[in-house]
Write an enzyme that holds these catalytic residues in place. Structure first.
Site, PDB file in Angstrom:
ATOM      1  N   ASP A   1       2.386  14.962  14.628  1.00  0.00           N
ATOM      2  CA  ASP A   1       2.714  14.591  13.246  1.00  0.00           C
ATOM      3  C   ASP A   1       1.505  14.750  12.325  1.00  0.00           C
ATOM      4  O   ASP A   1       1.241  13.909  11.475  1.00  0.00           O
ATOM      5  CB  ASP A   1       3.236  13.151  13.197  1.00  0.00           C
TER       6      ASP A   1
ATOM      7  N   LYS B   1       1.459  -2.737   9.038  1.00  0.00           N
ATOM      8  CA  LYS B   1       2.727  -2.011   8.927  1.00  0.00           C
ATOM      9  C   LYS B   1       3.852  -2.862   9.481  1.00  0.00           C
ATOM     10  O   LYS B   1       3.808  -3.304  10.625  1.00  0.00           O
ATOM     11  CB  LYS B   1       2.662  -0.670   9.649  1.00  0.00           C
TER      12      LYS B   1
ATOM     13  N   LEU C   1       0.807  -1.218   0.000  1.00  0.00           N
ATOM     14  CA  LEU C   1       0.000   0.000   0.000  1.00  0.00           C
ATOM     15  C   LEU C   1       0.837   1.263   0.000  1.00  0.00           C
ATOM     16  O   LEU C   1       0.390   2.318  -0.450  1.00  0.00           O
ATOM     17  CB  LEU C   1      -0.920   0.019   1.231  1.00  0.00           C
ATOM     18  N   GLY C   2       2.053   1.179   0.517  1.00  0.00           N
ATOM     19  CA  GLY C   2       2.907   2.362   0.573  1.00  0.00           C
ATOM     20  C   GLY C   2       3.827   2.313   1.768  1.00  0.00           C
ATOM     21  O   GLY C   2       3.941   1.306   2.478  1.00  0.00           O
ATOM     22  N   GLU C   3       4.499   3.443   1.998  1.00  0.00           N
ATOM     23  CA  GLU C   3       5.469   3.547   3.081  1.00  0.00           C
ATOM     24  C   GLU C   3       4.838   4.293   4.231  1.00  0.00           C
ATOM     25  O   GLU C   3       4.390   5.439   4.077  1.00  0.00           O
ATOM     26  CB  GLU C   3       6.713   4.290   2.598  1.00  0.00           C
TER      27      GLU C   3
ATOM     28  N   PHE D   1       8.281   4.567   9.482  1.00  0.00           N
ATOM     29  CA  PHE D   1       9.288   3.577   9.838  1.00  0.00           C
ATOM     30  C   PHE D   1       9.016   2.175   9.292  1.00  0.00           C
ATOM     31  O   PHE D   1       9.484   1.194   9.850  1.00  0.00           O
ATOM     32  CB  PHE D   1       9.471   3.516  11.362  1.00  0.00           C
ATOM     33  N   GLY D   2       8.265   2.064   8.221  1.00  0.00           N
ATOM     34  CA  GLY D   2       8.074   0.739   7.648  1.00  0.00           C
ATOM     35  C   GLY D   2       7.082   0.710   6.501  1.00  0.00           C
ATOM     36  O   GLY D   2       6.372   1.674   6.240  1.00  0.00           O
ATOM     37  N   LYS D   3       7.065  -0.420   5.808  1.00  0.00           N
ATOM     38  CA  LYS D   3       6.154  -0.614   4.684  1.00  0.00           C
ATOM     39  C   LYS D   3       4.774  -1.058   5.185  1.00  0.00           C
ATOM     40  O   LYS D   3       4.659  -1.718   6.213  1.00  0.00           O
ATOM     41  CB  LYS D   3       6.723  -1.668   3.723  1.00  0.00           C
ATOM     42  N   VAL D   4       3.751  -0.714   4.414  1.00  0.00           N
ATOM     43  CA  VAL D   4       2.383  -1.057   4.774  1.00  0.00           C
ATOM     44  C   VAL D   4       1.783  -1.944   3.690  1.00  0.00           C
ATOM     45  O   VAL D   4       1.895  -1.638   2.497  1.00  0.00           O
ATOM     46  CB  VAL D   4       1.508   0.198   4.967  1.00  0.00           C
TER      47      VAL D   4
END
Length: 389
Positions: free
Chosen positions: A217, A121, A98-100, A103-106
């Protein structure tokens, strides 16, 4: 990510308050992680180290689930076996990518036992950065329960892996709709609905949660959209317990995203609830203008959204040149003024002049209540905008 691109992750961290998380008064630790230190993730960890790490993360979660009063039962999250999440994502197949995330890929996944669609994630396994944020996010989302905050379904800390499992938000991030090929799908009513929902989620964190939380954030990429463009704040890895009692701020290492950080926080490291209000103002300007918070491709005087917008908004005639062209003139002029005025007061340089989040939410809810019907040709009435210095 730091507020400034040149800031290094190796900057000195403030000393942790080692006091156990027993009370909710001003003596409580200012980070949700101050009660524990979690070992860094390593793929080649020995079995006893893996067990110790899993125990530490689980203990952290139990500590936080022990506070929060009424939120404790609402925010229960599930501990998954690693094998369950491997099955859910077809071994993290890139077709499910799905994307970044922070702190990690999803990855998109489907739980075998319930059939529920989820977003998973996966913390980057090489290096230690993000471990702290992983635990903070897991602990924070275990406490919260609000329709405008993404739901944490569960987590896994097996085999040196750290994964968070969220509800699946079918439309993805707002960022893709503001700057991608789907821009034309965001009409005026939808944009205001998204902005108001984000404000309500932030209001819950600041005013309704005990202890209160500073999000730290807020940006378009962290606002996820579900069916019918229902908005939810996500990615709580930088969340911080806010000041309570007589305290006015939390002193912390400066973290966040360039363009969204409040100037006083970027300069001093003194974090307050008004720091989130500034970020919200930037976020609202994004929604109204279709411009990024920082855009190096634009002329130098237009690269920083706030620096570009502030002087222009002092003249009432400028708002029609600032509004996102993709709206094609289809917006109510009076409500457009109110939305820009709200964004402007949120990004005031002096924190004391920024509104409380409850005031922002109330203003945006009022705009949403005035449902706009597109006109042909578009209205050209020019409302007056007061000067806000």
């Amino acid at each position: 990510m730091n507020c400034f691109p040149w800031a290094k992750d190796s900057a000195k961290k403030s000393k942790n308050n080692k006091m156990k998380y027993k009370s909710l008064d001003q003596d409580q630790p200012k980070s949700l992680l101050d009660t524990q230190k979690v070992a860094p993730a390593k793929i080649d960890m020995k079995e006893d180290a893996k067990d110790a790490e899993q125990s530490a993360v689980t203990n952290d979660l139990e500590v936080v689930e022990g506070v929060g009063g009424d939120h404790k039962e609402k925010g229960k999250s599930r501990s998954f076996k690693l094998s369950e999440l491997i099955d859910a994502t077809d071994d993290f197949n890139m077709e499910n990518y799905l994307g970044e995330g922070g702190f990690g890929k999803v990855f998109k996944g489907k739980l075998k036992d319930t059939g529920e669609l989820v977003a998973i994630k996966q913390l980057d396994s090489d290096g230690t950065q993000g471990v702290r944020e992983f635990v903070i996010e897991m602990m924070t989302l275990s406490l919260v329960d609000h329709p405008n905050l993404v739901k944490l379904v569960g987590y896994s800390v097996e085999g040196g892996q750290k994964l968070l499992v969220y509800e699946y938000m079918s439309l993805g991030s707002l960022e893709k709709y503001l700057y991608g090929h789907k821009r034309k799908t965001l009409d005026w009513n939808t944009r205001m609905k998204i902005a108001a929902g984000a404000a309500r989620g932030l209001e819950y964190l600041h005013d309704k949660l005990n202890p209160p939380i500073i999000y730290r954030d807020l940006k378009s990429s962290n606002l996820l959209l579900g069916e019918d463009f229902h908005p939810k704040l996500s990615d709580f890895g930088l969340a911080k317990v806010g000041p309570t009692g007589t305290n006015t701020h939390v002193s912390t290492r400066v973290m966040g995203t360039e363009g969204y950080c409040a100037p006083e926080y970027a300069m001093t490291g003194q974090l307050t609830f008004k720091s989130d209000i500034y970020s919200f103002g930037v976020f609202l300007l994004e929604i109204l203008t279709g411009r990024k918070a920082i855009d190096s491709k634009r002329p130098s005087k237009e690269q920083n959204l706030v620096d570009w917008a502030r002087p222009l908004l002092r003249d009432r005639k400028n708002i029609y040149h600032m509004v996102d062209p993709e709206l094609r003139g289809q917006y109510p002029p009076k409500q457009l003024y109110k939305a820009f005025a709200t964004a402007l007061i949120c990004v005031q340089e002096q924190p004391s002049t920024r509104p409380r989040v409850s005031e922002v939410a109330k203003a945006l809810d009022h705009i949403v209540s005035q449902l706009y019907t597109p006109q042909s040709p578009p209205a050209q009435t020019t409302p007056e905008i007061p000067v806000i210095s």
